[in-house]
Structure formats: C-alpha cells, structure tokens
Design a protein around this motif. Structure first.
Motif, PDB file in Angstrom:
ATOM      1  N   GLU A  93      -1.951   5.045 -18.579  1.00  0.00           N
ATOM      2  CA  GLU A  93      -2.711   4.921 -17.336  1.00  0.00           C
ATOM      3  C   GLU A  93      -2.044   5.702 -16.192  1.00  0.00           C
ATOM      4  OE1 GLU A  93      -4.933   1.148 -16.652  1.00  0.00           O
ATOM      5  OE2 GLU A  93      -3.333   0.904 -15.185  1.00  0.00           O
ATOM      6  N   ASN A 132      -3.951  -3.922   4.173  1.00  0.00           N
ATOM      7  CA  ASN A 132      -5.259  -3.248   4.049  1.00  0.00           C
ATOM      8  C   ASN A 132      -6.395  -4.227   4.314  1.00  0.00           C
ATOM      9  OD1 ASN A 132      -3.842  -0.994   3.293  1.00  0.00           O
ATOM     10  ND2 ASN A 132      -4.361  -1.115   1.117  1.00  0.00           N
ATOM     11  N   LYS A 192      -2.870   9.244 -16.642  1.00  0.00           N
ATOM     12  CA  LYS A 192      -4.263   9.510 -16.244  1.00  0.00           C
ATOM     13  C   LYS A 192      -4.373   9.595 -14.719  1.00  0.00           C
ATOM     14  CE  LYS A 192      -6.748   7.299 -20.138  1.00  0.00           C
ATOM     15  NZ  LYS A 192      -7.405   6.026 -20.520  1.00  0.00           N
ATOM     16  N   ARG A 193      -3.621   8.741 -14.019  1.00  0.00           N
ATOM     17  CA  ARG A 193      -3.664   8.799 -12.547  1.00  0.00           C
ATOM     18  C   ARG A 193      -3.165  10.142 -12.044  1.00  0.00           C
ATOM     19  NH1 ARG A 193      -1.339   2.889 -11.983  1.00  0.00           N
ATOM     20  NH2 ARG A 193      -3.276   1.781 -12.388  1.00  0.00           N
ATOM     21  N   VAL A 202      -9.216   3.008   4.651  1.00  0.00           N
ATOM     22  CA  VAL A 202      -7.851   2.531   4.895  1.00  0.00           C
ATOM     23  C   VAL A 202      -6.904   3.074   3.827  1.00  0.00           C
ATOM     24  CG1 VAL A 202      -6.395   0.453   4.873  1.00  0.00           C
ATOM     25  CG2 VAL A 202      -8.556   0.446   6.125  1.00  0.00           C
ATOM     26  N   VAL A 203      -7.326   2.999   2.570  1.00  0.00           N
ATOM     27  CA  VAL A 203      -6.476   3.466   1.468  1.00  0.00           C
ATOM     28  C   VAL A 203      -6.279   4.988   1.573  1.00  0.00           C
ATOM     29  CG1 VAL A 203      -6.312   3.738  -1.037  1.00  0.00           C
ATOM     30  CG2 VAL A 203      -7.057   1.552  -0.073  1.00  0.00           C
ATOM     31  N   ARG A 233      -9.324   2.326 -11.796  1.00  0.00           N
ATOM     32  CA  ARG A 233      -7.922   1.930 -11.928  1.00  0.00           C
ATOM     33  C   ARG A 233      -7.094   3.077 -12.479  1.00  0.00           C
ATOM     34  NH1 ARG A 233      -6.628  -3.043 -15.593  1.00  0.00           N
ATOM     35  NH2 ARG A 233      -4.556  -2.150 -15.581  1.00  0.00           N
ATOM     36  N   ASN A 263      -3.719   5.742   4.214  1.00  0.00           N
ATOM     37  CA  ASN A 263      -2.339   5.397   3.829  1.00  0.00           C
ATOM     38  C   ASN A 263      -1.657   6.490   3.015  1.00  0.00           C
ATOM     39  OD1 ASN A 263      -2.713   2.968   5.038  1.00  0.00           O
ATOM     40  ND2 ASN A 263      -2.932   1.771   3.154  1.00  0.00           N
ATOM     41  N   ALA A 283      -5.936  12.602 -12.609  1.00  0.00           N
ATOM     42  CA  ALA A 283      -7.029  12.439 -11.644  1.00  0.00           C
ATOM     43  C   ALA A 283      -6.648  13.021 -10.292  1.00  0.00           C
ATOM     44  CB  ALA A 283      -7.384  10.966 -11.507  1.00  0.00           C
ATOM     45  N   ALA A 284      -5.361  12.895  -9.923  1.00  0.00           N
ATOM     46  CA  ALA A 284      -4.937  13.371  -8.608  1.00  0.00           C
ATOM     47  C   ALA A 284      -4.762  14.887  -8.573  1.00  0.00           C
ATOM     48  CB  ALA A 284      -3.631  12.681  -8.207  1.00  0.00           C
ATOM     49  N   LEU A 337     -12.398  -0.207   3.473  1.00  0.00           N
ATOM     50  CA  LEU A 337     -11.203  -0.256   2.610  1.00  0.00           C
ATOM     51  C   LEU A 337     -10.926   1.099   1.950  1.00  0.00           C
ATOM     52  CD1 LEU A 337     -11.497  -3.814   0.990  1.00  0.00           C
ATOM     53  CD2 LEU A 337      -9.976  -3.070   2.834  1.00  0.00           C
ATOM     54  N   SER A 381      -7.512   6.109 -11.609  1.00  0.00           N
ATOM     55  CA  SER A 381      -7.425   7.233 -10.686  1.00  0.00           C
ATOM     56  C   SER A 381      -6.837   6.865  -9.326  1.00  0.00           C
ATOM     57  CB  SER A 381      -8.797   7.903 -10.511  1.00  0.00           C
ATOM     58  OG  SER A 381      -9.766   6.960 -10.151  1.00  0.00           O
ATOM     59  N   ASN A 382      -6.994   5.633  -8.885  1.00  0.00           N
ATOM     60  CA  ASN A 382      -6.494   5.297  -7.557  1.00  0.00           C
ATOM     61  C   ASN A 382      -5.998   3.847  -7.554  1.00  0.00           C
ATOM     62  OD1 ASN A 382      -6.084   4.776  -4.825  1.00  0.00           O
ATOM     63  ND2 ASN A 382      -7.839   6.013  -4.190  1.00  0.00           N
ATOM     64  N   GLU A 383      -4.713   3.675  -7.790  1.00  0.00           N
ATOM     65  CA  GLU A 383      -4.151   2.332  -7.971  1.00  0.00           C
ATOM     66  C   GLU A 383      -4.284   1.463  -6.719  1.00  0.00           C
ATOM     67  OE1 GLU A 383       0.048   2.152  -8.763  1.00  0.00           O
ATOM     68  OE2 GLU A 383      -0.195   0.303  -9.907  1.00  0.00           O
ATOM     69  N   GLU A 384      -3.993   2.049  -5.564  1.00  0.00           N
ATOM     70  CA  GLU A 384      -4.022   1.231  -4.349  1.00  0.00           C
ATOM     71  C   GLU A 384      -5.444   0.751  -4.043  1.00  0.00           C
ATOM     72  OE1 GLU A 384      -2.105   2.905  -0.870  1.00  0.00           O
ATOM     73  OE2 GLU A 384      -3.021   1.369   0.411  1.00  0.00           O
ATOM     74  N   LEU A 385      -6.399   1.620  -4.266  1.00  0.00           N
ATOM     75  CA  LEU A 385      -7.795   1.252  -4.043  1.00  0.00           C
ATOM     76  C   LEU A 385      -8.225   0.172  -5.038  1.00  0.00           C
ATOM     77  CD1 LEU A 385     -10.325   1.935  -2.389  1.00  0.00           C
ATOM     78  CD2 LEU A 385     -10.877   3.665  -4.089  1.00  0.00           C
ATOM     79  N   THR A 403      -6.729  -3.023  -3.911  1.00  0.00           N
ATOM     80  CA  THR A 403      -7.293  -3.507  -2.651  1.00  0.00           C
ATOM     81  C   THR A 403      -8.701  -4.082  -2.851  1.00  0.00           C
ATOM     82  OG1 THR A 403      -6.004  -1.845  -1.468  1.00  0.00           O
ATOM     83  CG2 THR A 403      -7.809  -2.844  -0.266  1.00  0.00           C
ATOM     84  N   LEU A 404      -9.535  -3.373  -3.578  1.00  0.00           N
ATOM     85  CA  LEU A 404     -10.912  -3.861  -3.781  1.00  0.00           C
ATOM     86  C   LEU A 404     -10.916  -5.189  -4.552  1.00  0.00           C
ATOM     87  CD1 LEU A 404     -12.938  -0.609  -4.642  1.00  0.00           C
ATOM     88  CD2 LEU A 404     -12.878  -1.851  -2.473  1.00  0.00           C
ATOM     89  N   ALA A 458     -14.031  10.392 -13.233  1.00  0.00           N
ATOM     90  CA  ALA A 458     -13.317   9.337 -12.496  1.00  0.00           C
ATOM     91  C   ALA A 458     -13.603   9.446 -10.997  1.00  0.00           C
ATOM     92  CB  ALA A 458     -11.819   9.418 -12.774  1.00  0.00           C
TER      93      ALA A 458
END
Lengths: 293, 309
Positions: free
Chosen positions: B222, A104, B225-226, B304-305, A48, B308, B229-230, B301, A50-54, A57-58, B241
């Motif tokens: 958070e 998705n 942190k995102r 897909v992500v 969560r 996107n 991570a990116a 999934l 690092s990748n909000e959309e993932l 979705t999961l 992560a």
C-alpha cells in the motif's frame, strides 16, 4: 439495540437491494438504525492507496458523527468495515495521530474521542443478538437449501485488526447459515478473494478470481452463494456471465446478500427483500423454498 | 501404560528425475509436547526409512528456508505447531526439486528485478548523517523480513500463470524496504509499476501468512501504491485512483458509471452497454449521481488535507 448505519456507496448505487433488505431485517429484529446520510465514502482501496491523510480524515469524520449520536456504527460492506475498524484502531492507539486528524476535523467543528465501535451485520447477529436469541426468530427455516458461504477478504483479514473470525478456517457465516436451517456447503473458495478491487483497472485479473469462486461453489453443488459485502456481490452477480467465461463455470448461480438470506428465514416476503433486483435470477432459490411467485 | 498420541502426516513425495507424477505417503508419528512441523519431518526422515526431502537451516524463524504448505496454508515448518492431522506439501507455484524442496529461483529473480539496493546519487552532506528512529520507522518494520517467500506462495495473483509480470508480495517488501528508506534516491515508482503492483487485489493473504508478522499489504504494497499515485500519472491505475478521489470530492460517494467512464474513457465504457442496460433494468444503475448530504464538510476536509501538504 441502536446503531448508526453506514450503508456504503455500493448499497446506495449498484446494490440498492442490500440497503433495502438491511432496513427490512433491522426492523424485524428491533435494531434501530440511524443512517449516516452525510458520511463520505470510506475510500475503498483507491483512496487509501493514494492519500493516507485524507483517508484517515474522512473516516474519522464518520466515526465522529456516530460518536456524536452516541451510537456504534454498523455496516453491510466488508471493505467499509475494514476501513472504519482500521482507522478507528489507529486513532485509538496513536494519540499523536488522533490529535493531528482532530486538527483537520476541528475545521468543520467535529472531534473524535475514540469512543465509537464499528461492527458488521454478521457480527451483530452472532455477537450482540446471539445464536440462541436469533434462532427463536427464525420462523421460516430454509430447509434443504445448500448455501455457499462467501466471507469476503475484508471481514476476515487482517485478523489482528478485525479479530472476529479465524481467517484460515472461518465459521461465523457457516454458523449463521445453519441457524437459518440451511446447509452450508464446504468449498475451498469461501475465504478467498472475488477480485473486485481490480475490476475497474484490471478486469481480466478480477474476472478470473470471481470465475474461480463460481466454479468452486458449483462443484460443491451449492443452490446459491451468500455474500457479506456488496463488492463481492458485484463481482459475482452482475459480472457473473463474464466471469464464468474465464473458467467454464455456468452462469446461473444466484448470489444473495446476507440480510436477504436472513430475511427469508425471518419470514419476510421476497419482494420486501428485493430478491428480484439481481442480474442472475434468484427464482430457483425461491422455488426450492416453495416461495416461488 | 497410557495410550500414546500420534500425529498423522500425509506427505507429498516426488522425484521428478525418476517419477512421472507425485504421490502421497502417510506417516503416523508419535506426538511430543510442543511438537512443530519440522520435528514431524525430522522424525519421518530419521525413523521411517524413506528419506523425505525438505529444506531447513536455523530452526528458529531466521533463515527463511523451511517454507512448506500445511493443510493448504503456506507456513514455516520450524514455527508452525504440528496438528493432529496434516497434509504437508511443497510451497505452490514453484518447480519441485524433490519432495518438499522447491526451486526458489523464480521468487529470487522477481526480487532481483526490483533492484532492492539503496541508491545514492548525491554525495553525503555530512558523515555520519543524521537519521532519526522516526525517519526510519516505515523501512525498519520491513527489515524483519526473512525472505522466506511464504507470502508470495500464498498470493493468488502470483499464482496466476498469466500474470508472471507481477513481482509478488515478498519482492514488493524488498522494494519497499529501500523505497521507504529516508536516504534512498532510486526511481522506485518505475520499479513498482514494472512489477505490476496494481494487479494486487488487496486480499491480505500475504499479511495473513507472514511468519514474522509484517502486514505486507499495508506496510509495503500500500505504501508503494501511495508513492505511485503521488508521482505517476502514466498508468491507468494511478489515474483511476485520482478519478476515484475526485468523485468523492464531487459527490461524497462513488457513482460507479461515472467512475468507469472517466477511468476507461467513453469508448471502452460503451462495451459495457449491455451489462449497464441489464443492471439498469434491475434498478442497479442510477443515471445521475446522487450527492451525499454534507458535501460542504467533505469538500472542506479535502481542502484542509491539501493545504497541509
């Protein structure tokens, strides 16, 4: 009562005794569990973060799988609880987000309508079964046992998302311990953090947290500590000797999962609850209850 | 005559210039309807003849100056309802100037280190620049912050003297306020890492105490942190992560031994051999990762992500 059961990764790896004891008490309490075997990890904090959309979705997939079964989700992990409750809350409130995430999910032939509830075993016991009905099932009161309730952050906070208990002075786990005939000890650490979420990347920070919780529980003269989350359990049980070194606590505190403590009260055999599956021996607890082998 | 209700306030007293150690004084104060902690302190200062030191300015949750600890919880005195029995202490982890007044300079230094000023490098393309409410939403949520530092006072990581590198939640809110601003061009990832953002244990104590209702962990920390991570592969934590996410893609769930080995490397993981063996004997370690069923869907999934993006 029927539930879609989401055990989470820990109950399937580091804490198999949690999964086993949950299934044992569910049977005893006539909770019909259908395990969501195909569900993915809820992402703990790492996914969560690092990748909000993932992450959305999961978890939406897990909710959709339960919705298809027409069952609410029950979990035994506080972090999974918060992730699933939090995602559910956002998808319900934000129709545009739900449409996006459903686009998705449509790639694997799923849709989430927002009709599933997510709950934790502790909430089921007190809210759905209820204290009165539960008390009638207690055939082996755990008299004389001093239990340190350890709530876990993600079953308490943030309150506006979870809403079940008061994060500043929580009572639910204390109530349950009393229902089981044991005595909840009062100590400062019960609503505080075990440090688990930095255990892998910043072990020194994490161990001091769990070390302090152990010391607090010992100073309150607890016979054992009960957790609602396998992540807290991991910080406090397998890592106990390392954690204790940071604060000078003794490394002999049995750490018991909620369904294990409950199972003892319901009259289940300690072996059915896999109380021998811990790093720190639970024998002193069983001896105190004159259940020793 | 009806019996008057009283509030019992046990107040921390300390003047480090003349006293060796703190002491506590208890005052019985007549309860008034809708009484707040600040009213109790006002009464004690004005009517009890002892000159309790405390700090406040606006009295309406705007200036952020009246933070104190009530029964162990950091709060704003001007907003917190008076309870029948209260232990009132200064905010923790700060030197006391007198009684409830603390020296906030460590908090403020930590915020300054985060360089929370909008940074523009390129010239404006147009003026005024187009900026929608949606663009601004994430940053705007944080603009309600009144810099009271109650969240930092509640933070268990900031409390740890060994982790003074950790900027603390209030300073991360200030950093996120500019980092999430659509026009900011500063290197916020470097600052977040400098503030040791990954020492945050995700306990939500900061969100729990925020007097203006900011979910500090989710809406500031958070999101930072995102960003880290990116944009960074430099630190162990951002790598961790990524490894976590890869494991979920591979097996659907986490296999803790693999997570540890990939995060720390084989050599560092070997130091856990004894623990691993103990856990193995108790059935707590599975040598081979077990996949969740439904892996096709999970991987789909992920794809897909990714697509996107």
């Amino acid at each position: 009562m029927k539930f879609a059961y989401y055990p989470g990764c820990s109950a399937k790896s580091t804490c198999p005794e949690l999964d086993i004891s949950m299934k044992a008490v569910a049977e005893k309490l006539d909770l019909e569990l259908t395990e969501l075997e195909v569900a993915a990890c809820t992402g703990a904090r790492q996914l969560r973060d690092s990748n909000e959309e993932l992450f959305l979705t999961l978890n939406a997939r897990t909710l959709a799988l339960a919705e298809k079964l027409e069952r609410n989700v029950v979990t035994v992990c506080a972090t999974c609880l918060l992730n699933l409750v939090g995602v559910n809350d956002r998808l319900r409130r934000d129709a545009e987000l739900r449409r996006k995430i459903n686009r998705n999910l449509s790639e694997i032939g799923l849709q989430y309508r927002g009709e599933c509830e997510v709950t934790h075993l502790l909430w089921v016991l007190l809210r759905d079964i209820g204290a009165e009905a539960l008390a009638k099932r207690i055939v082996r009161p755990l008299r004389g046992l001093r239990v340190a309730p350890f709530y876990g952050c993600h079953i308490l906070r943030p309150k506006d998302v979870l809403g079940f208990d008061d994060p500043d002075s929580p009572t639910s786990l204390d109530t349950l311990i009393r229902l089981l005939g044991a005595e909840p000890v009062t100590y400062d650490g019960k609503k505080r953090c075990c440090g688990f979420h930095v255990l892998m990347a910043k072990e020194d920070v994490a161990l001091k947290f769990s070390g302090r919780r152990l010391l607090e529980a010992q100073e309150a003269k607890a016979d054992c500590l009960v957790t609602t989350c396998p992540l807290c359990h991991t910080s406090l049980d397998p890592y106990q000797s390392a954690a204790a070194l940071t604060t000078g606590a003794k490394a002999d505190m049995p750490i018991i999962h909620l369904p294990q403590l409950l199972g003892l009260g319901l009259g289940l055999d300690p072996r059915e609850l896999k109380l021998d599956g811990h790093v720190v021996s639970t024998a002193p607890v069983l001896e105190k209850l004159t259940l020793g082998a | 005559m009806s019996l008057r209700e009283f509030v019992s306030a046990k107040i921390f007293r300390y003047d480090p210039t003349t006293e060796n150690s703190p002491r506590y004084e208890t005052f019985e104060i007549p309860f008034e309807k809708e009484m707040r902690v600040l009213d109790v302190l006002d009464y004690a200062a004005e009517n009890c003849g002892v000159g309790v030191g405390y700090r406040w300015f606006c009295g309406v949750k705007r200036c952020g100056m009246c933070g104190v600890t009530v029964n162990g919880k950091p709060v704003l005195a001007c907003w917190e309802k008076a309870a029948p029995s209260m232990l009132i202490e200064p905010l923790p982890n700060m030197p006391v100037i007198r009684d409830l007044v603390v020296d906030r300079s460590a908090f403020e230094r930590s915020t300054l280190d985060m360089e929370p000023c909008l940074e523009r490098r390129k010239p404006y393309e147009t003026f005024p620049e187009p900026l929608t409410h949606a663009d601004f939403e994430d940053a705007f949520k944080l603009m309600n912050c009144i810099e009271c530092y109650v969240c930092t006072a509640a933070c268990p990581v900031f409390a740890d003297a060994d982790h003074r590198k950790f900027a603390g939640p209030a300073s991360f809110v200030q950093l996120a306020k500019v980092a999430l601003h659509p026009k900011d061009e500063g290197d916020r990832v470097a600052l977040a890492l400098k503030g040791d953002i990954y020492a945050c244990v995700s306990c939500y104590q900061c969100s729990n105490v925020c007097p203006v209702g900011i979910n500090v962990l989710e809406d500031a920390i958070e999101k930072l942190k995102r960003r880290c991570a990116a944009h960074s592969t430099a630190s162990l934590e951002t790598r961790h992560a990524r490894i976590f996410s890869d494991l979920v893609r591979q097996f659907g769930r986490i296999h803790p031994p693999t997570l540890m080995r990939r995060t720390r490397g084989l050599l560092a993981s070997m130091r856990k051999t004894f623990l691993a063996l103990t856990m193995y004997r108790r059935g707590k370690v599975q040598i081979v990762p077990r996949s969740a069923s439904g892996m096709d869907e999970i991987r789909k999934l992920f794809d897909v992500v990714e697509r996107n993006k």
